[in-house]
Design a protein around this motif. Structure first.
Motif, PDB file in Angstrom:
ATOM      1  N   LEU A   7       0.858  -1.253   0.092  1.00  0.00           N
ATOM      2  CA  LEU A   7       0.005   0.129   0.047  1.00  0.00           C
ATOM      3  C   LEU A   7       0.780   1.295  -0.020  1.00  0.00           C
ATOM      4  N   TYR A  11       0.912   4.031  -2.825  1.00  0.00           N
ATOM      5  CA  TYR A  11       0.715   5.381  -2.845  1.00  0.00           C
ATOM      6  C   TYR A  11       1.854   6.390  -3.429  1.00  0.00           C
ATOM      7  N   PHE A  22      -6.969   7.240  -1.684  1.00  0.00           N
ATOM      8  CA  PHE A  22      -6.237   6.719  -0.538  1.00  0.00           C
ATOM      9  C   PHE A  22      -6.895   7.617   0.640  1.00  0.00           C
TER      10      PHE A  22
END
Length: 284
Positions: A7, A11, A22
């Motif tokens: 993740l 990002y 997000f």
């Protein structure tokens, strides 16, 4: 944790659309912890986060013009908005920059909020507004106005023109405006109008998102640490060490470029575990 590392990497590598998703999902998770009432099965947002329709409440907390667009009233509300954001954001960045998309998102949301407060205050209606719908509609309509005949393939439907999608969403908002969630549909229409206005002004050489871009630059410059003059130390084999360091950097950069090429061709999921770990460490 591998999932957390993935993740973080997505990002860092993702564009502004992915970052906005997000942020919205993160805000929703926090909302579940702090503002969800399990007895009633709904969110109760305080007036310092959500956008309240009474002008005196709003004027005391003007920052809610921004905070409200990162809050949602439920999972389906969030899911639909994020799907449309992903869809319209990818189309928008075909023609415009990510900085323009972020500027339009913020300004479209602010404009939608202002219209909501003004009209509901004049009518004396008490209501609360949350959601990114107005900002997202601005992005979608701006793209449709700029390239109305762009062909888009939809699952179970097939190929349709982009303006057809925009028209259907606008008609749905107009039909539901007097029936249910009038404030939300009003915000959608206001965001759509701002998206239309944004493209028309841009075609005349005026980029309405420029103030947001300049504000971004100012915040980035403030967060950057001041450069200090490095202490220089002379080594006998300085040239040799410099050459080895440069050689190592070249190898690492080539490996990073190869991995990024692989992502662009086959997607992030095509990477091996070693490639993901290398890219994550390189991004630190």
């Amino acid at each position: 944790m591998p999932i957390l590392d993935d993740l973080k990497l997505q990002y860092k590598l993702g564009g502004i659309v992915q970052k906005l998703i997000f942020w919205n999902v993160g805000a929703f998770i926090l909302s579940l912890v702090f503002f969800y009432q399990f007895k009633t099965g709904r969110f109760v947002y305080p007036n310092w986060l959500a956008l309240y329709s009474f002008f005196d409440v709003f004027i005391a907390k003007p920052w809610t013009l921004v905070s409200y667009m990162f809050l949602h009233g439920g999972f389906l509300h969030l899911l639909f908005n994020m799907l449309v954001l992903h869809f319209s954001g990818r189309l928008f960045t075909t023609f415009f920059t990510e900085r323009q998309l972020f500027g339009l998102y913020v300004l479209g949301g602010i404009f939608s909020g202002v219209i909501f407060v003004l009209i509901y205050s004049l009518l004396g209606i008490s209501s609360v507004l949350v959601g990114a719908s107005g900002a997202i509609m601005g992005i979608l309509i701006a793209t449709a106005v700029y390239s109305p005949y762009m062909i888009v393939r939809l699952a179970l439907i097939g190929n349709v023109k982009l303006w057809h999608i925009a028209a259907v969403l606008l008609i749905m908002d107009l039909l539901q405006l007097p029936i249910d969630n009038s404030g939300g549909h009003l915000a959608h229409l206001a965001g759509a109008f701002f998206g239309f206005l944004y493209v028309k002004m841009l075609q005349r050489g005026i980029d309405l998102s420029m103030p947001i871009s300049k504000l971004q630059d100012s915040l980035v410059n403030l967060s950057k640490p001041k450069k200090k003059t490095p202490f220089k130390k002379v080594h006998k084999n300085q040239y040799s060490q410099k050459t080895q360091s440069s050689f190592k950097k070249d190898i690492n950069q080539k490996k990073i470029d190869d991995i990024l090429d692989k992502i662009s061709q086959s997607g992030y999921d095509s990477l091996t575990k070693e490639e993901k770990e290398f890219l994550f460490k390189a991004g630190k």
